[in-house]
Each structure stands twice: as C-alpha cells, then as structure tokens.
Design an enzyme around this catalytic site. Structure first.
Site, mmCIF file in Angstrom:
data_model
loop_
_atom_site.group_PDB
_atom_site.id
_atom_site.type_symbol
_atom_site.label_atom_id
_atom_site.label_comp_id
_atom_site.label_asym_id
_atom_site.label_seq_id
_atom_site.Cartn_x
_atom_site.Cartn_y
_atom_site.Cartn_z
ATOM 1 N N CYS A 140 -73.375 -10.642 -26.289
ATOM 2 C CA CYS A 140 -72.511 -9.530 -26.300
ATOM 3 C C CYS A 140 -72.713 -8.869 -25.057
ATOM 4 O O CYS A 140 -71.408 -8.099 -25.065
ATOM 5 C CB CYS A 140 -73.253 -8.617 -27.422
ATOM 6 S SG CYS A 140 -74.650 -7.735 -26.749
ATOM 7 N N CYS B 185 -83.131 -9.020 -29.385
ATOM 8 C CA CYS B 185 -82.345 -7.724 -29.991
ATOM 9 C C CYS B 185 -82.796 -7.764 -31.528
ATOM 10 O O CYS B 185 -82.713 -6.867 -32.045
ATOM 11 C CB CYS B 185 -80.742 -8.381 -29.840
ATOM 12 S SG CYS B 185 -79.547 -6.884 -30.602
#
Length: 354
Positions: free
Chosen positions: A199, A100
C-alpha cells in the site's frame, strides 16, 4: 445484538463482509485506517488512500451503518514502514502485510473496537476461525478459497484474539460470488479491482521507495561465489533477491543464481541452482497459535511464501526459535519471509526465516 467493528478498505471483499454480518444479525460498525497519504509518494494507494476511505464511507452510508476513519499514520510508520526499511537494511526480504495485520488490523483496530463496545472485529480476509473440540481452544484455519486463502498472512495475530475475530468470507470459493453479493445490494465497488501492491509503494517500485525514505542508497560491492571467487560488481544488496538469475551482469560456465548476502562485506553471493536448495532452516520471532509451546517434534505442512505450495516437514522448538527439517529440500528460502505451519487446515503458528 453483538457489535462488531469491521475493517473496511473500500474494496468489494470488506463491503460484502459488511452485508453478510448484517444478515447474520450483528450490529456492524465500519472502520477504515488512514495509514498513508497520497502526497507522501507519487501515486495513491488503492487500499488506504483518500479514495478508498471515501468508497468505504459510501458503502456504510448505503447500508445505513456508522463509519469511522482511524488516523494511524504514526503507528503505521513505526510498526510497518520502519520494519520494512530495517529488514532491507539487513539484506532480508520482509512481508509488510504480515506486520500490518499484527499491529494495525488486529492490534490498534481491536483497541478501537473495545472503545466502541464491540465484542468482535472482522475483516474481508479469506480465512476462518472456530472453536476446536480436539484442541480445546479457538483456532485459525484455512478458508475454502483455495489459492486465495489468506491464513498465511495472519499467523502473527495474537492467539488470545482469535475468538473475537470474524471472517465472513471464509466459506466462499469464488471471488465472483463476492462481487455478486455487492451487485445485488447495488454497491458501486462491486467491480472494483483487487489491490495487489504494497500500500505504501503504490507504483510497485520498492527500490525507489527505500532510496527516497531511508539511508539505503546504491552502494557498489562484489558479487562472489560461495567459495569467495569475485565475479563482478553489484549496485546495492537491496536490488537483489534470493533465487534471482537475470540482471546480474556476470558470466560463468553455468547459470548462476543469488543464493545469499553478506551485509558486513557488502557482498551478493551467487551459486548454481543446486545451491538454492535447503533441507533445514531456523525461524525466529515465532508466534504459536495452536499450542503454547512445541514440547516434542511434530510433523506439519509448511508454507514459506504466500504463493508457494505446502511442504512436509518436522518442526522442533528450541527456546525462542524453531528448526524446520523438510522431507525434501526446498528452493530459494528467503530470510525475512515467513514460514507458516499447518496441521491439516489449522494454522499451528509461524515465524520469520533467519
């Protein structure tokens, strides 16, 4: 006045970073990436769900700065989630936060920053960038945050970007100092708890996520010793991790641990604790930040997990791979995890354990 695009999660770190950048004289623009919808999975992500976007927008409104929501769901699926699934399919253990950072925060967000005329991007990471006279280039360094230092998860960012990255929290040693900045500025996120889950796996159950979102399903196979002795059955390679001892459902004359996998034969390989230790490993997908290449073997400190202590080692580059020779054998080195090198507090680079 230099303009900076600040990645804002709706948490206290990035909110305090906004305040500090403004105090330092930057023109700050806030940006929150929408990466994952709450309806996609049960529960809601603390760092990229709708509530977090709203929290970030409220902070920007309070501070009087613009806020953008960047819809990067498709890119996140392609670059992060698909990689997460592919790595588990190969019986590796990935770290999606590192992907990410590379593709989203320091990839697509930097592209957006340039569109908005920003000279810099910033995040609430605990790390540091500065120009090194010794090495004649911009370097990524450890922050002063001790155990909270996050330079380990930033090794994969493009090195040409380092001079355009600001980490306002680099000199803070205590999280309470950050919360106090938010309180002094009457921000409601001052006491918001930190997000520690992946997440897109808000309930922490990555096994259920894999089963619901990929072709990875429970598939029974053998649990074997390193010599090939069959000791029992497993329920799918993705259900096990290197170093695991409990929950194996086997009995033996001495404690056994997961020491590896054979995806072709669908086998979980177990061994005694001494078999968990290795003195040499090879890493691929390397990204060097301090040098363009490692021409001669060099001594470094190596971290093989975010929470692990550094270990002394020699690194030797061979084409697209680097061999790491540790001074002392290291326990439970896990394919798919990152090995990151340091000289003092400077990040040399890193790669994925093969």
């Amino acid at each position: 006045m230099d303009r900076v695009l600040l990645g804002m999660s709706g948490g206290v770190d990035s909110s305090a970073a906004a305040i500090m950048l403004m105090e330092q004289g930057y023109e700050v623009i806030g940006a929150t990436m929408k990466l994952w919808d709450p309806e996609d999975e049960e529960g809601q992500s603390k760092c990229c769900g709708d509530d977090s976007i709203l929290d970030a927008k409220r902070v920007c409104d309070k501070l009087g700065i613009p806020h953008y929501t960047l819809n990067l769901k498709e890119e996140f699926q392609k670059c992060v989630i698909n990689n997460f699934i592919e790595e588990y399919a190969k019986a590796n253990t990935p770290n999606p936060c590192i992907e990410c950072n590379k593709y989203m925060k320091f990839g697509y967000m930097w592209e957006k920053a340039k569109e908005l005329g920003c000279e810099y991007i910033a995040t609430g990471h605990y790390a540091k960038t500065e120009y090194s006279e010794k090495y004649g280039r911009w370097v990524l360094k450890k922050s002063n945050a001790g155990k909270k230092d996050q330079s380990y998860v930033l090794w994969n960012i493009p090195k040409e970007l380092i001079e355009h990255v600001l980490f306002p929290l680099s000199d803070f040693e205590d999280k309470e100092q950050i919360r106090e900045i938010a309180r002094e500025n009457n921000l409601k996120v001052a006491n918001k708890p930190d997000s520690e889950d992946i997440c897109f796996v808000p309930d922490g159950n990555y096994k259920k996520f894999l089963e619901n979102n990929s072709d990875i399903k429970p598939k029974v196979g053998n649990i074997v010793t390193s010599k090939g002795e069959v000791l029992g059955k497993h329920t799918g390679l993705y259900n096990y991790t290197i170093g695991q001892r409990k929950g194996l459902g086997i009995s033996y004359k001495s404690p056994l641990f997961v020491i590896g996998f054979n995806p072709k034969k669908n086998e979980v390989i177990v061994g005694e604790e001494n078999e968990l230790y290795k003195k040499e490993i090879t890493i691929g997908e390397i990204n060097l930040l301090l040098f363009d290449e490692i021409k001669e073997p060099i001594k470094v400190d190596v971290k093989t997990r975010y929470s692990s202590k550094v270990a002394k080692a020699m690194i030797i580059q061979n084409g697209d791979c680097i061999k790491i020779e540790f001074d002392e054998p290291q326990r439970a080195l896990t394919p798919g995890q990152s090995a990151v090198f340091y000289i003092d507090d400077i990040v040399v680079g890193g790669g994925k354990i093969l």
